[in-house]
Design a protein around this motif. Structure first.
Motif, short mmCIF file in Angstrom:
data_model
loop_
_atom_site.label_atom_id
_atom_site.label_comp_id
_atom_site.label_asym_id
_atom_site.label_seq_id
_atom_site.Cartn_x
_atom_site.Cartn_y
_atom_site.Cartn_z
N PHE A 174 8.83 48.62 -39.29
CA PHE A 174 8.84 47.21 -39.70
C PHE A 174 8.96 46.28 -38.47
O PHE A 174 8.20 45.32 -38.32
N THR A 175 9.91 46.62 -37.60
CA THR A 175 10.13 45.78 -36.41
C THR A 175 8.88 45.77 -35.53
O THR A 175 8.44 44.72 -35.06
N ARG A 176 8.30 46.94 -35.33
CA ARG A 176 7.11 47.01 -34.47
C ARG A 176 5.92 46.28 -35.10
O ARG A 176 5.12 45.67 -34.40
N TYR A 177 5.83 46.36 -36.42
CA TYR A 177 4.76 45.65 -37.12
C TYR A 177 4.88 44.14 -36.87
O TYR A 177 3.90 43.46 -36.54
N LEU A 178 6.12 43.64 -37.00
CA LEU A 178 6.34 42.21 -36.74
C LEU A 178 6.01 41.85 -35.30
O LEU A 178 5.43 40.80 -35.02
N VAL A 179 6.38 42.72 -34.38
CA VAL A 179 6.08 42.47 -32.96
C VAL A 179 4.57 42.45 -32.75
O VAL A 179 4.04 41.59 -32.05
N ASP A 180 3.86 43.37 -33.39
CA ASP A 180 2.41 43.42 -33.23
C ASP A 180 1.73 42.15 -33.75
O ASP A 180 0.77 41.66 -33.17
N VAL A 181 2.25 41.63 -34.85
CA VAL A 181 1.69 40.37 -35.38
C VAL A 181 1.90 39.25 -34.36
O VAL A 181 0.96 38.52 -34.00
#
Ligand SMILES: [Zn+2]
Length: 271
Positions: free
Chosen positions: A92-99
């Motif tokens: 979840f955290t990495r997904y947000l960072v990628d966005v």
């Protein structure tokens, strides 16, 4: 076609470049799908957060570009109830960072994640932090909706429930959903369940206490509600949403007023 509010996904690529050149704030609603009592849909956090962000983007049409809401979040402690979709904390955290990093790559310099699910919060804050570290001239920020001092005053004026009455699927969230879509809420199933063991420091309300204790939701809640949903009204919801939208616009304008970070050489003395 330049829409109002400006919806990121509706832009062509030259328009994305133009939106970045206008130094708009990227507003990203973040939520989760999880049980919100027997009386409300599992999209409660998503619906409320997306609505606040949409209205904020309408209120500040030249300052915001609105991203599609991120529907899934971190809800493992709710999995005993049917409904939640939970994403592992690191995914979840990495997904947000990628966005955020994608937006930074396209030239946006100010990014605001507006979160509407309590257990996402420290992860959303971490994601914003990481975007800023990876892109050192970008301001990335995270906030929980309806959480500032002005909102706290509105909440204190409006609430009919006592301590613990506004936590989850509660007086606040139920009122807000009633104001968005009254037919989606079954008020005859809205109850007062305040069973989280409150202490001096481990407290659960719209703002939690300093001592953080979050066991399995099913260990203290039977209906999934924490708060007094029976006190919710559409009228309170309208006022709460107004406060939330005004606050979100203020968050955006404060980000716009801040200088972009510039890394300086450490100095032993002030010049
Ligand atoms: Zn909620």
């Amino acid at each position: 076609m330049w829409t109002t509010p400006l919806l990121y996904e509706r832009l062509s690529w030259p328009e994305v470049r133009r939106a970045a050149a206008e130094e708009r704030v990227c507003l990203i609603p973040v939520a989760t799908l999880e049980d919100h009592g027997p009386h409300m849909p599992i999209d409660t956090d998503l619906r409320i957060t997306a609505e606040i962000c949409r209205r904020a983007a309408e209120a500040a049409p030249d300052e915001i570009v609105l991203l599609p809401a991120i529907p899934h979040g971190y809800s493992p402690h709710h999995m005993d109830f049917p409904g939640p979709i939970t994403i592992a904390w690191d995914t979840f955290t990495r997904y947000l960072v990628d966005v955020g990093s994608s937006l930074a790559r396209h030239g946006f310099t100010r990014i605001l994640y507006l979160n509407g699910h309590g257990s996402n919060q420290n992860l959303v804050e971490m994601a914003a932090r990481l975007v800023g570290l990876e892109h050192d001239t970008v301001l990335a920020a995270a906030a929980f909706h309806t959480s500032g001092a002005d909102s706290a005053r509105v909440i204190a004026e409006l609430r009919d429930s006592g301590q613990g009455g506004m936590a989850h699927a509660c007086e606040l969230e139920t009122s807000m959903y009633l104001a968005i879509e009254p037919d989606a809420v079954e008020m005859d199933k809205a109850v007062d369940e305040r069973s989280y063991p409150q202490g001096k420091h481990a407290t659960m309300d719209w703002s939690d206490g300093p001592l953080k204790v979050m066991p399995w939701w099913s260990s203290f809640s039977r209906t999934g509600i924490q708060g007094d949903a029976s006190k919710a009204t559409e009228e309170k919801g309208r006022k709460l949403l107004d406060a939330a939208v005004a606050e979100c616009v203020e968050f955006v304008r404060e980000l716009l007023s801040r200088p972009l970070p510039e890394r300086l050489e450490p100095q032993e003395t002030l010049p």
